[in-house]
Design an enzyme around this catalytic site. Structure first.
Site, PDB file in Angstrom:
ATOM      1  N   ASN A   1      40.780  36.044  29.347  1.00  0.00           N
ATOM      2  CA  ASN A   1      39.709  36.712  28.615  1.00  0.00           C
ATOM      3  C   ASN A   1      38.565  37.095  29.536  1.00  0.00           C
ATOM      4  O   ASN A   1      38.431  36.566  30.638  1.00  0.00           O
ATOM      5  CB  ASN A   1      39.198  35.808  27.489  1.00  0.00           C
ATOM      6  CG  ASN A   1      40.251  35.601  26.422  1.00  0.00           C
ATOM      7  OD1 ASN A   1      40.953  36.526  26.046  1.00  0.00           O
ATOM      8  ND2 ASN A   1      40.387  34.386  25.939  1.00  0.00           N
ATOM      9  N   CYS A   2      37.745  38.009  29.047  1.00  0.00           N
ATOM     10  CA  CYS A   2      36.569  38.506  29.741  1.00  0.00           C
ATOM     11  C   CYS A   2      35.725  37.326  30.236  1.00  0.00           C
ATOM     12  O   CYS A   2      35.544  36.366  29.492  1.00  0.00           O
ATOM     13  CB  CYS A   2      35.754  39.376  28.779  1.00  0.00           C
ATOM     14  SG  CYS A   2      34.369  40.200  29.534  1.00  0.00           S
ATOM     15  N   PRO A   3      35.277  37.352  31.462  1.00  0.00           N
ATOM     16  CA  PRO A   3      35.303  38.437  32.444  1.00  0.00           C
ATOM     17  C   PRO A   3      36.434  38.333  33.459  1.00  0.00           C
ATOM     18  O   PRO A   3      36.459  39.069  34.435  1.00  0.00           O
ATOM     19  CB  PRO A   3      33.961  38.278  33.148  1.00  0.00           C
ATOM     20  CG  PRO A   3      33.790  36.786  33.230  1.00  0.00           C
ATOM     21  CD  PRO A   3      34.370  36.277  31.907  1.00  0.00           C
TER      22      PRO A   3
ATOM     23  N   ASP B   1      43.403  41.338  27.100  1.00  0.00           N
ATOM     24  CA  ASP B   1      42.039  41.269  26.572  1.00  0.00           C
ATOM     25  C   ASP B   1      41.583  42.680  26.187  1.00  0.00           C
ATOM     26  O   ASP B   1      41.526  43.564  27.045  1.00  0.00           O
ATOM     27  CB  ASP B   1      41.105  40.673  27.619  1.00  0.00           C
ATOM     28  CG  ASP B   1      39.664  40.548  27.151  1.00  0.00           C
ATOM     29  OD1 ASP B   1      39.383  40.854  25.971  1.00  0.00           O
ATOM     30  OD2 ASP B   1      38.818  40.139  27.961  1.00  0.00           O
TER      31      ASP B   1
END
Length: 74
Positions: free
Chosen positions: A11-13, A38
């Site tokens: 997932n981000c980042p 994502d």
């Protein structure tokens, strides 16, 4: 030559950070294929390319996986 970076499940980042780190080792003119799940990557990786001078060749979504082809600046 083309390299593959698999950041599916991250997932981000993390997808954008790993893409940026990997692109540092990609020779000029070569292509990196990035696979990510994502949804934020669909926005963040093109923004990274624009800010960093990488050429985004394509962006596709295949069954929930975003596939980016990015060329290192010559």
């Amino acid at each position: 030559m083309s390299e593959l970076l698999d950041v599916k499940g991250l997932n981000c980042p993390l997808p954008v950070l790993r893409t940026k780190k990997t692109m540092k080792g990609v020779p000029k003119g070569e292509v990196l294929t990035v696979e990510a799940t994502d949804p934020n990557a669909a926005r963040d990786i093109p923004a990274l390319c624009e800010a960093s001078g990488f050429e985004l060749l394509s962006l596709e979504e295949r069954d929930g996986v975003f596939v980016f082809k990015i060329r290192q600046a010559a």
